[in-house]
Structures are given as C-alpha cells and as structure tokens.
Design a protein around this motif. Structure first.
Motif, short mmCIF file in Angstrom:
data_model
loop_
_atom_site.label_atom_id
_atom_site.label_comp_id
_atom_site.label_asym_id
_atom_site.label_seq_id
_atom_site.Cartn_x
_atom_site.Cartn_y
_atom_site.Cartn_z
N LEU A 195 25.91 21.06 -3.21
CA LEU A 195 25.58 22.43 -3.59
C LEU A 195 25.08 22.50 -5.03
O LEU A 195 24.17 23.29 -5.35
N ALA A 196 25.67 21.70 -5.91
CA ALA A 196 25.21 21.68 -7.30
C ALA A 196 23.79 21.16 -7.40
O ALA A 196 22.96 21.69 -8.15
N ILE A 197 23.47 20.12 -6.62
CA ILE A 197 22.12 19.57 -6.63
C ILE A 197 21.14 20.58 -6.04
O ILE A 197 20.01 20.74 -6.52
N ALA A 198 21.57 21.29 -4.99
CA ALA A 198 20.71 22.34 -4.42
C ALA A 198 20.45 23.43 -5.45
O ALA A 198 19.33 23.97 -5.55
N LEU A 217 23.28 21.30 -13.70
CA LEU A 217 23.70 21.28 -12.30
C LEU A 217 23.44 19.91 -11.67
O LEU A 217 24.23 19.42 -10.86
N MET A 218 22.31 19.29 -12.04
CA MET A 218 21.97 17.99 -11.49
C MET A 218 23.00 16.93 -11.90
O MET A 218 23.46 16.14 -11.07
N ALA A 278 20.39 22.98 -8.68
CA ALA A 278 19.43 22.40 -9.63
C ALA A 278 18.01 22.48 -9.08
O ALA A 278 17.06 22.78 -9.81
N CYS A 279 17.88 22.24 -7.78
CA CYS A 279 16.55 22.31 -7.15
C CYS A 279 15.99 23.72 -7.22
O CYS A 279 14.78 23.91 -7.43
N LEU A 280 16.84 24.74 -7.03
CA LEU A 280 16.40 26.13 -7.14
C LEU A 280 15.93 26.43 -8.56
O LEU A 280 14.91 27.10 -8.76
N CYS A 281 16.69 25.96 -9.54
CA CYS A 281 16.29 26.17 -10.94
C CYS A 281 14.94 25.52 -11.22
O CYS A 281 14.07 26.11 -11.88
N TRP A 282 14.75 24.30 -10.74
CA TRP A 282 13.48 23.61 -10.99
C TRP A 282 12.34 24.24 -10.19
O TRP A 282 11.19 24.18 -10.62
N ALA A 283 12.66 24.84 -9.05
CA ALA A 283 11.62 25.55 -8.30
C ALA A 283 11.12 26.75 -9.10
O ALA A 283 9.91 27.02 -9.16
N LEU A 284 12.04 27.49 -9.71
CA LEU A 284 11.65 28.60 -10.58
C LEU A 284 10.84 28.08 -11.76
O LEU A 284 9.82 28.65 -12.15
N LEU A 344 18.42 14.55 -1.64
CA LEU A 344 18.61 16.00 -1.69
C LEU A 344 17.63 16.68 -2.63
O LEU A 344 17.35 17.87 -2.48
N LEU A 345 17.07 15.93 -3.57
CA LEU A 345 16.10 16.52 -4.49
C LEU A 345 14.83 16.98 -3.78
O LEU A 345 14.02 17.70 -4.36
N ASN A 346 14.66 16.59 -2.52
CA ASN A 346 13.52 17.07 -1.75
C ASN A 346 13.56 18.59 -1.58
O ASN A 346 12.53 19.22 -1.31
N LEU A 347 14.74 19.18 -1.72
CA LEU A 347 14.84 20.64 -1.62
C LEU A 347 14.01 21.33 -2.69
O LEU A 347 13.59 22.48 -2.50
N GLU A 348 13.78 20.65 -3.80
CA GLU A 348 12.99 21.27 -4.88
C GLU A 348 11.61 21.66 -4.39
O GLU A 348 11.12 22.77 -4.68
N SER A 349 10.95 20.79 -3.65
CA SER A 349 9.60 21.09 -3.19
C SER A 349 9.60 22.25 -2.20
O SER A 349 8.69 23.08 -2.20
#
Length: 351
Positions: free
Chosen positions: A159-162, A90-91, A164-170, A106-111
C-alpha cells in the motif's frame, strides 16, 4: 522502416536508470532510516545536476534550453511536493516492508495511475490499446499485493508503494506542463528542494547520518537513478506525452526485479511470475501502439528547444546562424495534416 522516435529512447533510458536504483536503495536501508535515505537520494540528485549546470554554463548559446519562468512555479512546486517529498518517503517505507523484487514490479502502478490522471484530469488522449495495457498491469499489481496467509493481513508495504506511485503519477502530469523548459534545471530544483526537506524532517525526528561511505553511495545512486533518470523522463515527455512516456517507463520495474532477484537471491513464486507476465503484456500493448489521423494545429506561441521541421517552419526576427537545434520564442501557424504522432507538446488536440 519508420524511424525509432527519440522520445522512446529517452523514456527507456530513464526507465533503466530508475529501475536499477530500487534494489540498490534497499541495500542502503540497513544503514539509515527510510526518510533520511529518501532525502539523501534526492539531495545527491540535486547536487549532481547543479554541478552539471555549472560545468555546461558558457558552453551553449542558441542551442541552450529555455529557462523556467514565474508561470511555471505552481506546476513545479506541486511536482516537488508529490514527486520529491511524499513519493520517495512512501517508497522507502514500502521498500522496508516488502521484498525488493515485488516492490520493483509494483512500481508499474505508476504508469497506470499516470495515464488515468492524464486522461481524466488533464484530457490527454488514451485509446483502447493503452487502456487494455493498464488493466493488465493493474491485474498484475493486485496479484502481487494479495497475500495468502491465515487471518487478515494488511499489505502495508504494498500500500505504501502504491501511494508512492500515486504521488509520482501526480508529479508526472504536473511536470508535463513545464517539460518545454530546461530538464536539468527542473530536475536540479526538484532534487535540491526535496532532498533538503526530507533530510530536515529526518533530523528533526531524531535520525542521524551514518558513516560517510553509505551517504556518498546514496548520493551517487540518487544522481544516477533519480537525477539523470528525471532529465531523460522530462525530455521524453516533450515527444510522447504523459501517458505514453509512463508506459515506456513501465519497463523499469522489470529491470529492478531482475536485479533484485540476483542481489538478494529471491526466487519468484508462481504468483510473482504470473504478475510479471500480466505486466509484460500491459507494457507491450502500450509500446506497440500506433496513433495516426488527420488533425489540426491551432495557432500556438511558446518557447522551447527545437529544430526546423514540419511543425517548425517559422521565420526569425533576429540574426540566425542556422545552428540546429536552437531556442527562442516562436509562433506556430494553423495547419491541418495527418501523420503518426503522440500527444506531445504540439499534439494536444481533442479527438
């Protein structure tokens, strides 16, 4: 002056390595498909860390890290699926559809997503200061994603980066469950498995490897930006917990955005600068947190690398040469005390 926690240094170092990898990966997108690039990045991480493990074998004895066990397998499998397979794909897809500097911020959404999952699902404490920081980061991300154009336009790249952030959050929350084990082993398994799966899918879809130089460059970038960064991130998880480690990791996008603007001569718009300011405020709220109260440690038995300190004053049932740090199964007795702390592996109490 209170000492600077080791976990903060590790989290910031992890952020620096990952932050610079985002714009550098965009440079490689012209030479191979996003899916294949994601696979090569993780494969480079896995191969590099496996070589590290081979070199260090036999050099460590009592100070060696504890190995993964069968009980860790479900947690690690989930982390590999979300963080090593779905997240990178996704990233790369998002990176191909948006500017490198915007993608980096946008990668800040991961945190934010990591902290929300840690609080809502895994019951980690997140106080008001951390919550306000999340809101500031989300506001910045929304500002970055909004596009002022005629007609209706769906920001697929954002949206794709968001996603990716959800996946990395999990991934971050699942990895915390095994963070007491060898971080190099964890990152090597994730890189090797994820890289193999992504490359196999890319080849099955008809994509082919480019010339050798871009592949080697992507592998080296993966080892540094994904492999070494993940090792440091896992170490930070031990000391800070999931939400706080990700808060410090939020500095990565700013490093990536700065490098992207230099590499691609991208000029930040007013919306970009405002988003950066909001995200900076959010990160500052996170890193300036101080959490202290009286708390109780229940009896706990586990195995990880440690030093004898206020939380480790157990006896040994085997000959010990006094070497610090060292690794062995040990039991924590019940204790009640008060000191500044984070929700690390020894502070997962309720509030």
């Amino acid at each position: 002056m209170r000492p600077f926690p080791q976990g903060i240094v590790q989290a910031l170092a992890a952020a620096a390595l990952f932050g610079i990898s985002t714009p550098l990966a965009k440079l490689l997108l012209g030479s191979m498909s996003p899916l294949l690039l994601a696979g090569v990045l993780y494969a480079g991480s896995g191969i590099g860390l496996l070589a590290w493990m081979a070199l260090r074998r036999g050099l460590r004895h009592s100070a060696a890290e504890s190995s993964l066990t069968r009980r860790d397998a479900p947690w690690l499998a989930g982390a590999v699926l979300f963080g090593g397979v779905l997240g990178p794909v996704l990233m790369m897809l998002g990176l191909a559809r948006t500017t490198a500097s915007t993608a980096a911020l946008l990668l800040n959404l991961e945190s934010v997503l990591t902290a929300v999952l840690a609080w809502a699902v895994f019951r980690e404490n997140v106080d008001r200061r951390v919550a306000l920081g999340m809101l500031a980061i989300v506001a910045g991300a929304v500002l970055l994603s909004w596009q002022r154009r005629s007609g209706v336009s769906v920001p697929w790249g954002a949206l794709a980066i968001a996603g990716a952030c959800l996946c990395w959050a999990l991934d971050n929350n699942l990895t915390r469950a095994v963070a007491g084990s060898d971080p190099v082993q964890i990152a090597a398994i994730k890189g090797g498995v994820a890289g193999t799966i992504n490359i196999a899918i890319a080849l099955a879809l008809g994509y082919r490897f480019p010339h050798l130089l871009p592949v080697l460059a992507a592998g080296a970038l993966g080892f540094i930006g994904y492999g070494l960064s993940l090792v440091l991130f896992v170490l930070a998880l031990r000391h800070l917990g999931t939400a706080r480690t990700s808060a410090y990791f939020s500095t990565a996008p700013f490093l990536g955005a700065a490098l992207a603007m230099a590499l691609f001569t991208e000029h930040g718009s007013l919306a970009f600068l405002l988003a950066g300011a909001l995200m900076a405020i959010g990160v500052w709220l996170h890193v300036s947190e101080r959490h202290v109260h009286e708390h109780e440690h229940a009896v706990l038995a586990h195995n990880h690398r440690h030093r004898h300190d206020v939380h480790h004053f157990h006896a040994h049932d085997f000959p010990w040469d006094g070497q610090e740090p060292h690794t062995h199964p040990h039991v924590h007795e019940q204790i009640i005390h008060s000191h500044p702390h984070y929700p690390d592996s020894h502070h997962r109490h309720g509030h």
